[in-house]
Write an enzyme that holds these catalytic residues in place. Structure first.
Site, PDB file in Angstrom:
ATOM      1  N   ASP A 288       0.824  -1.198   0.000  1.00  0.00           N
ATOM      2  CA  ASP A 288       0.000   0.000   0.000  1.00  0.00           C
ATOM      3  C   ASP A 288       0.873   1.268   0.000  1.00  0.00           C
ATOM      4  O   ASP A 288       0.677   2.178  -0.810  1.00  0.00           O
ATOM      5  CB  ASP A 288      -0.853  -0.068   1.273  1.00  0.00           C
ATOM      6  CG  ASP A 288      -1.955   0.926   1.269  1.00  0.00           C
ATOM      7  OD1 ASP A 288      -2.906   0.705   0.528  1.00  0.00           O
ATOM      8  OD2 ASP A 288      -1.856   1.926   2.008  1.00  0.00           O
TER       9      ASP A 288
ATOM     10  N   ASP B 278     -24.539  12.528 -22.499  1.00  0.00           N
ATOM     11  CA  ASP B 278     -25.136  11.260 -22.916  1.00  0.00           C
ATOM     12  C   ASP B 278     -26.043  11.543 -24.096  1.00  0.00           C
ATOM     13  O   ASP B 278     -26.218  12.708 -24.498  1.00  0.00           O
ATOM     14  CB  ASP B 278     -25.895  10.586 -21.754  1.00  0.00           C
ATOM     15  CG  ASP B 278     -25.994   9.074 -21.955  1.00  0.00           C
ATOM     16  OD1 ASP B 278     -26.608   8.651 -22.953  1.00  0.00           O
ATOM     17  OD2 ASP B 278     -25.453   8.318 -21.134  1.00  0.00           O
TER      18      ASP B 278
ATOM     19  N   GLU C  79     -20.056  -0.762 -23.695  1.00  0.00           N
ATOM     20  CA  GLU C  79     -18.848  -1.537 -24.026  1.00  0.00           C
ATOM     21  C   GLU C  79     -18.937  -2.126 -25.451  1.00  0.00           C
ATOM     22  O   GLU C  79     -19.027  -3.345 -25.635  1.00  0.00           O
ATOM     23  CB  GLU C  79     -18.687  -2.638 -22.960  1.00  0.00           C
ATOM     24  CG  GLU C  79     -17.396  -3.431 -23.012  1.00  0.00           C
ATOM     25  CD  GLU C  79     -16.176  -2.703 -22.469  1.00  0.00           C
ATOM     26  OE1 GLU C  79     -16.203  -1.456 -22.381  1.00  0.00           O
ATOM     27  OE2 GLU C  79     -15.193  -3.368 -22.154  1.00  0.00           O
TER      28      GLU C  79
ATOM     29  N   LYS D 297     -17.428   3.182 -29.131  1.00  0.00           N
ATOM     30  CA  LYS D 297     -16.275   3.835 -28.497  1.00  0.00           C
ATOM     31  C   LYS D 297     -15.431   4.553 -29.563  1.00  0.00           C
ATOM     32  O   LYS D 297     -15.001   5.695 -29.349  1.00  0.00           O
ATOM     33  CB  LYS D 297     -15.413   2.804 -27.776  1.00  0.00           C
ATOM     34  CG  LYS D 297     -16.173   2.050 -26.681  1.00  0.00           C
ATOM     35  CD  LYS D 297     -15.464   2.097 -25.358  1.00  0.00           C
ATOM     36  CE  LYS D 297     -16.166   1.295 -24.295  1.00  0.00           C
ATOM     37  NZ  LYS D 297     -16.374   1.973 -23.051  1.00  0.00           N
TER      38      LYS D 297
ATOM     39  N   SER E 177     -13.694  -1.952 -19.864  1.00  0.00           N
ATOM     40  CA  SER E 177     -13.268  -3.026 -18.959  1.00  0.00           C
ATOM     41  C   SER E 177     -12.493  -4.097 -19.690  1.00  0.00           C
ATOM     42  O   SER E 177     -11.829  -4.905 -19.061  1.00  0.00           O
ATOM     43  CB  SER E 177     -14.448  -3.747 -18.324  1.00  0.00           C
ATOM     44  OG  SER E 177     -15.582  -3.004 -18.267  1.00  0.00           O
TER      45      SER E 177
ATOM     46  N   HIS F   1      -9.384   2.700 -15.982  1.00  0.00           N
ATOM     47  CA  HIS F   1     -10.434   1.744 -15.651  1.00  0.00           C
ATOM     48  C   HIS F   1     -10.819   1.801 -14.170  1.00  0.00           C
ATOM     49  O   HIS F   1     -10.087   1.307 -13.313  1.00  0.00           O
ATOM     50  CB  HIS F   1      -9.949   0.330 -16.038  1.00  0.00           C
ATOM     51  CG  HIS F   1     -10.956  -0.735 -15.804  1.00  0.00           C
ATOM     52  ND1 HIS F   1     -10.618  -2.027 -15.528  1.00  0.00           N
ATOM     53  CD2 HIS F   1     -12.316  -0.698 -15.780  1.00  0.00           C
ATOM     54  CE1 HIS F   1     -11.712  -2.742 -15.354  1.00  0.00           C
ATOM     55  NE2 HIS F   1     -12.746  -1.955 -15.496  1.00  0.00           N
TER      56      HIS F   1
ATOM     57  N   GLU G  51      -7.124   0.991 -12.798  1.00  0.00           N
ATOM     58  CA  GLU G  51      -6.123   0.421 -13.706  1.00  0.00           C
ATOM     59  C   GLU G  51      -5.847   1.447 -14.796  1.00  0.00           C
ATOM     60  O   GLU G  51      -6.781   1.896 -15.469  1.00  0.00           O
ATOM     61  CB  GLU G  51      -6.674  -0.846 -14.378  1.00  0.00           C
ATOM     62  CG  GLU G  51      -6.509  -2.117 -13.591  1.00  0.00           C
ATOM     63  CD  GLU G  51      -7.098  -3.323 -14.330  1.00  0.00           C
ATOM     64  OE1 GLU G  51      -6.474  -4.380 -14.287  1.00  0.00           O
ATOM     65  OE2 GLU G  51      -8.174  -3.218 -14.933  1.00  0.00           O
TER      66      GLU G  51
ATOM     67  N   ASN H 250      -9.911  -7.975 -14.465  1.00  0.00           N
ATOM     68  CA  ASN H 250     -10.970  -8.766 -15.107  1.00  0.00           C
ATOM     69  C   ASN H 250     -10.423 -10.026 -15.758  1.00  0.00           C
ATOM     70  O   ASN H 250     -11.072 -11.061 -15.768  1.00  0.00           O
ATOM     71  CB  ASN H 250     -11.711  -7.926 -16.151  1.00  0.00           C
ATOM     72  CG  ASN H 250     -12.666  -6.956 -15.472  1.00  0.00           C
ATOM     73  OD1 ASN H 250     -13.029  -7.142 -14.315  1.00  0.00           O
ATOM     74  ND2 ASN H 250     -13.052  -5.907 -16.172  1.00  0.00           N
TER      75      ASN H 250
HETATM   76  N1  NAD Z   1     -20.712  -1.438 -14.950  1.00  0.00           N
HETATM   77  C1  NAD Z   1     -19.580  -1.824 -14.455  1.00  0.00           C
HETATM   78  O1  NAD Z   1     -19.500  -2.544 -13.458  1.00  0.00           O
HETATM   79  C2  NAD Z   1     -18.298  -1.346 -15.079  1.00  0.00           C
HETATM   80  C3  NAD Z   1     -17.114  -1.380 -14.338  1.00  0.00           C
HETATM   81  C4  NAD Z   1     -15.946  -0.892 -14.916  1.00  0.00           C
HETATM   82  C5  NAD Z   1     -15.953  -0.404 -16.201  1.00  0.00           C
HETATM   83  N2  NAD Z   1     -17.120  -0.413 -16.896  1.00  0.00           N
HETATM   84  C6  NAD Z   1     -17.063   0.117 -18.256  1.00  0.00           C
HETATM   85  O2  NAD Z   1     -17.586   1.421 -18.240  1.00  0.00           O
HETATM   86  C7  NAD Z   1     -18.254   1.707 -19.477  1.00  0.00           C
HETATM   87  C8  NAD Z   1     -19.683   2.116 -19.182  1.00  0.00           C
HETATM   88  O3  NAD Z   1     -20.297   1.086 -18.474  1.00  0.00           O
HETATM   89  P1  NAD Z   1     -21.701   1.287 -17.744  1.00  0.00           P
HETATM   90  O4  NAD Z   1     -21.926   0.077 -16.949  1.00  0.00           O
HETATM   91  O5  NAD Z   1     -21.741   2.619 -17.099  1.00  0.00           O
HETATM   92  O6  NAD Z   1     -22.671   1.264 -19.014  1.00  0.00           O
HETATM   93  P2  NAD Z   1     -24.181   1.768 -19.102  1.00  0.00           P
HETATM   94  O7  NAD Z   1     -24.786   0.938 -20.148  1.00  0.00           O
HETATM   95  O8  NAD Z   1     -24.804   1.839 -17.761  1.00  0.00           O
HETATM   96  O9  NAD Z   1     -24.027   3.260 -19.623  1.00  0.00           O
HETATM   97  C9  NAD Z   1     -23.516   3.590 -20.864  1.00  0.00           C
HETATM   98  C10 NAD Z   1     -24.097   4.940 -21.261  1.00  0.00           C
HETATM   99  O10 NAD Z   1     -23.452   5.366 -22.418  1.00  0.00           O
HETATM  100  C11 NAD Z   1     -24.416   6.078 -23.166  1.00  0.00           C
HETATM  101  N3  NAD Z   1     -23.958   6.232 -24.540  1.00  0.00           N
HETATM  102  C12 NAD Z   1     -23.937   5.328 -25.527  1.00  0.00           C
HETATM  103  N4  NAD Z   1     -23.435   5.896 -26.648  1.00  0.00           N
HETATM  104  C13 NAD Z   1     -23.131   7.158 -26.341  1.00  0.00           C
HETATM  105  C14 NAD Z   1     -22.584   8.245 -27.085  1.00  0.00           C
HETATM  106  N5  NAD Z   1     -22.224   8.113 -28.337  1.00  0.00           N
HETATM  107  N6  NAD Z   1     -22.408   9.417 -26.458  1.00  0.00           N
HETATM  108  C15 NAD Z   1     -22.750   9.557 -25.150  1.00  0.00           C
HETATM  109  N7  NAD Z   1     -23.282   8.575 -24.423  1.00  0.00           N
HETATM  110  C16 NAD Z   1     -23.468   7.384 -25.020  1.00  0.00           C
HETATM  111  C17 NAD Z   1     -25.678   5.282 -23.016  1.00  0.00           C
HETATM  112  O11 NAD Z   1     -26.822   6.055 -23.302  1.00  0.00           O
HETATM  113  C18 NAD Z   1     -25.588   4.900 -21.533  1.00  0.00           C
HETATM  114  O12 NAD Z   1     -26.250   5.845 -20.726  1.00  0.00           O
HETATM  115  C19 NAD Z   1     -18.135   0.441 -20.299  1.00  0.00           C
HETATM  116  O13 NAD Z   1     -17.014   0.551 -21.131  1.00  0.00           O
HETATM  117  C20 NAD Z   1     -17.907  -0.637 -19.261  1.00  0.00           C
HETATM  118  O14 NAD Z   1     -17.222  -1.748 -19.759  1.00  0.00           O
HETATM  119  C21 NAD Z   1     -18.285  -0.857 -16.372  1.00  0.00           C
END
Ligand code: NAD
Length: 706
Positions: free
Chosen positions: A294, A342, A401, A406, A428, A449, A461, A499
């Site tokens: 840590d 969004d 995702e 993206k 992720s 991340h 990360e 992951n």
């Molecule tokens: N949920 C988890 O536990 C977690 C943990 C770590 C990382 N992540 C990563 O974080 C990212 C988001 O995950 P999440 O769970 O918040 O997803 P989510 O589905 O809850 O939210 C994604 C949001 O992105 C918006 N979106 C889509 N296209 C868009 C665009 N062109 N412009 C603006 N907004 C847009 C959607 O409307 C939605 O509100 C992903 O890459 C995921 O892999 C998720």
């Protein structure tokens, strides 16, 4: 003689602690020996009527006893002796004929606070750097320099238990409220004020009124029946929060129970005995290992380059889902102005609600005031366009995702945000390199991340591609630390570290389930090992759809050894997505949950149930095997990085010291032998030992030595 120096100003003596060539004061053996000599001299110095103990270090009074020395303890008797010799010095302080005052200007922890407890009075500054507590249990030990005896005397049993058992660290105001310090003074004139205070005490112009116990507290603390209720409740609380995995709080509890009302000498002997039970234990060594990790990773310089930006003031977030909302709250909490975009207002409203819910909790637990919350919430501004993104110094992408979405977002951002801005992705599992390539600034792109929930999970990360510049890496690390996160740096390989290591474990749980093991039994095996929740509970928590999606990406990347189990596909296709849909491996109703029979009915060949030992080994060893592959491929540079990642990213039990420290304690030979057996019995691909593990098995190597 160079740890302490003492001076006299009229009837006030000052004994100043100033460890040479160090920015901190630690009570190691040498410092204690020297302190004893000074105390012997001061005891004979009749000119001194009051003695102040001060520190010459900025923001630190005494950080504690020397952890390195505790780490070298190999047997209980040695632990007892170490404890006794420190206590002997601290007792001399208590026995001085002079009035004594500890002047606390910063961190005053563990042995440091125990030293101050031996003084007649404790005064402290108001500053944020003043941190007071007895956090020994966090290292698997207990306060052994008199803290278990003196703190209950000073603030009452109940309060002392609430400080010692969780290893709580308090700020100055809280310490004053509970009676751990007697006065707070303005920091720049702390020592002068302490002198005035000491003179006033000597001349009887000032008297410190210790807190009077309430009727209920007296009822509980001052008779055997009340005390037994108090200790019984404290035990229940400890077991609830530690699941019995951490012996130190329980031994501390028994020790405090046994010392109450005992004559000093006996009480101190009992305290040392308690310390003896813990000081040489494997759990304490593991927790000390985690403490060192840590400390190291909080400051680790991942690159020689300087950040282009040391403090981010304005950031953009794209994607207002679960993660975007959490990230926006974290930014606001750290005073970063945040624009969040969004596609629609509904998502934005939900993100604001996510942020508000976190603040609501902070308000409820009185960690923030309403005004502060409103001020910080006002830093978050939602939008459905890129308006305002031109001002962002960094942008964090957190959209769905999907690579095509993206990439589109990265192209849009690249065109409109200032050329100097770094573009960070919260993906992720997807390739950061691919996202970077569709911009004209691949050197300014890296993965960032966060883990869910963002405000609670300490890990971040940082994923670097071949093109990420050192400056961008330095900026990302500085930004992560600005947000209070523990950063680890990993290379861009599918699933990164956490992951990628966790997925084989989740898959293995699904395979075990398919083979017929009961849902709860499976989860309990892992909880008994120390994981905060079982893998099936975790699958429900994360969302079966999210888990399934990541599992597919990793199967595509790593092939047969990460083949997605049929049950995971079936549960996903049935639309039972876990907690969010009310049903997954469990059925959720309110705060209750019970096992769902649906997934069980989907398994056709659920014929046998393994014993718990093999179940546990299969689950943990597939993680160790994958972690060793990450090292082999150079995705991370050391075992320590993996252990930090797994502890802070998944809650891997710190008392085991980390995944690879645990592997070292089992031994590569044993792990490889078991994996080979599993290969023959269950699956050729999933259990094939990595090259690194096999060569370690041949040479008796360990992860921490290789
Ligand atoms: N949920 C988890 O536990 C977690 C943990 C770590 C990382 N992540 C990563 O974080 C990212 C988001 O995950 P999440 O769970 O918040 O997803 P989510 O589905 O809850 O939210 C994604 C949001 O992105 C918006 N979106 C889509 N296209 C868009 C665009 N062109 N412009 C603006 N907004 C847009 C959607 O409307 C939605 O509100 C992903 O890459 C995921 O892999 C998720």
């Amino acid at each position: 003689m160079n740890y302490f120096k003492w001076t006299i100003d009229g009837e006030i003596g000052t004994l100043e602690f100033d460890t040479p060539d160090s920015s901190v004061n630690i009570l190691n053996s040498a410092a204690l020996t020297e302190l004893e000599q000074h105390l012997d001299e001061i005891a004979l110095c009749s000119d001194i009527k009051a003695l102040l103990i001060t520190s010459a270090k900025k923001s630190i009074f005494i950080a504690g006893a020397d952890i390195k020395e505790i780490d070298t303890i190999t047997d209980p008797q040695e632990a007892i002796e170490k404890c006794n010799s420190g206590k002997q010095v601290i007792n001399k302080l208590e026995q001085l004929p002079q009035t004594t005052v500890a002047v606390i200007n910063g961190a005053c922890l563990g042995g440091g606070y125990e030293l101050s407890l031996a003084c007649n009075y404790r005064v402290a500054g108001f500053a944020g750097c003043v941190k007071i507590g007895l956090p020994e249990v966090r290292l698997g030990i207990l306060p052994g320099f008199g803290g278990c005896v003196r703190l209950p005397e000073l603030i009452g049993i109940s309060n002392a238990l609430s400080v010692i058992l969780p290893g709580k660290i308090l700020d100055a105001n809280r310490a004053l409220r509970i009676g751990m310090v007697d006065r707070l003074f303005y920091d720049p004139i702390l020592v002068d004020q302490a002198k005035i205070f000491a003179r006033a005490i000597l001349s009887k112009k000032e008297k410190v009124q210790r807190r009077r116990k309430t009727f209920i507290t007296r009822l509980l603390e001052e008779n055997p029946v009340g005390r037994s209720i108090l200790f019984g409740q404290a035990r229940k609380n400890v077991l609830k929060s530690t699941a019995g995995h951490y012996p130190a709080p329980l031994v501390a509890l028994d020790t405090i129970k046994s010392v109450v009302g005992k004559p000093r000498e006996e009480a101190f002997r009992l305290e040392s005995e308690g310390f003896g039970k813990l000081g040489a234990s494997e759990i304490s060594k593991n927790l000390i290992h985690v403490f060192y990790l840590d400390e190291r990773y909080k400051k680790k310089t991942w690159t020689e380059a300087k950040p282009s930006l040391t403090h981010v003031k304005k950031a953009g977030v794209v994607g207002a889902g679960v993660m975007g909302g959490g990230i926006a709250q974290l930014l606001a909490k750290n005073n970063v102005v945040c624009r969040i975009k969004d596609l629609n207002n509904q998502a934005l409203a939900l993100a604001l609600k996510t942020a508000r819910d976190v603040y609501r909790y902070l308000l409820k637990t009185r960690r923030m005031k309403k005004g502060q919350v409103e001020a910080q919430m006002s830093l978050i501004s939602p939008t459905t366009t890129y308006d305002g993104f031109q001002n962002a110094e960094v942008v964090i992408e957190a959209v769905v995702e999907r690579m095509n979405v993206k990439k589109q977002v990265f192209q849009e951002l690249d065109e409109l945000v200032q050329p100097s801005a770094c573009l960070l992705t919260n993906t992720s599992s997807l390739s950061v390199t691919e996202m970077a390539e569709c911009t004209n600034r691949p050197d300014k792109v890296c993965g960032f991340h966060f883990f869910n929930p963002v405000h609670r999970m300490p890990l971040l990360e940082i994923i670097v591609t071949e093109k990420t510049s050192e400056e961008t890496l330095a900026t990302a690390v500085a930004f992560a630390r600005q947000l209070g996160k523990m950063a680890i740096v990993v290379k861009d390989k599918e699933g990164f570290i956490v992951n990628r290591i966790l997925l084989p474990y989740m898959n293995e749980a699904a395979y075990l389930f398919e083979e017929g093991i009961d849902t709860k039994r499976l989860d309990n095996v892992v909880k008994r090992f120390g994981m905060p929740m079982g893998p099936l509970e975790l699958a429900d928590e994360v969302g079966i759809d999210v888990g399934h999606h990541v599992a597919q990406i990793l199967e595509a990347a790593y092939g047969d050894r990460m083949r997605v189990p049929t049950i995971l596909k079936d549960v996903y296709e049935a639309g039972t997505l876990g907690k969010k849909s009310g049903e997954g491996f469990y059925i959720y109703s309110g705060k209750q949950k019970k096992v769902s029979s649906k997934p069980r009915n989907m398994c056709k060949n659920a014929t046998f149930t393994l014993d718990d030992d093999i179940t546990r080994k299969r689950l943990i060893y597939v993680m160790i095997n994958e972690a060793s592959r990450c090292l082999e491929e150079g995705v991370v540079e050391s075992a320590g990085t993996i252990d930090v990642g797994m502890i802070y990213g998944t809650g891997f039990p710190p008392f085991r010291g980390g995944l690879l420290r645990y592997a070292d304690s089992v031994g590569a030979k044993q792990i490889v032998a078991d994996l080979k057996e599993f290969q023959e019995r269950f699956d050729q691909h999933r259990f094939e030992p990595s090259q690194l593990l096999r060569s370690m098995a041949n040479t008796d190597g360990t992860f921490y030595s290789s």
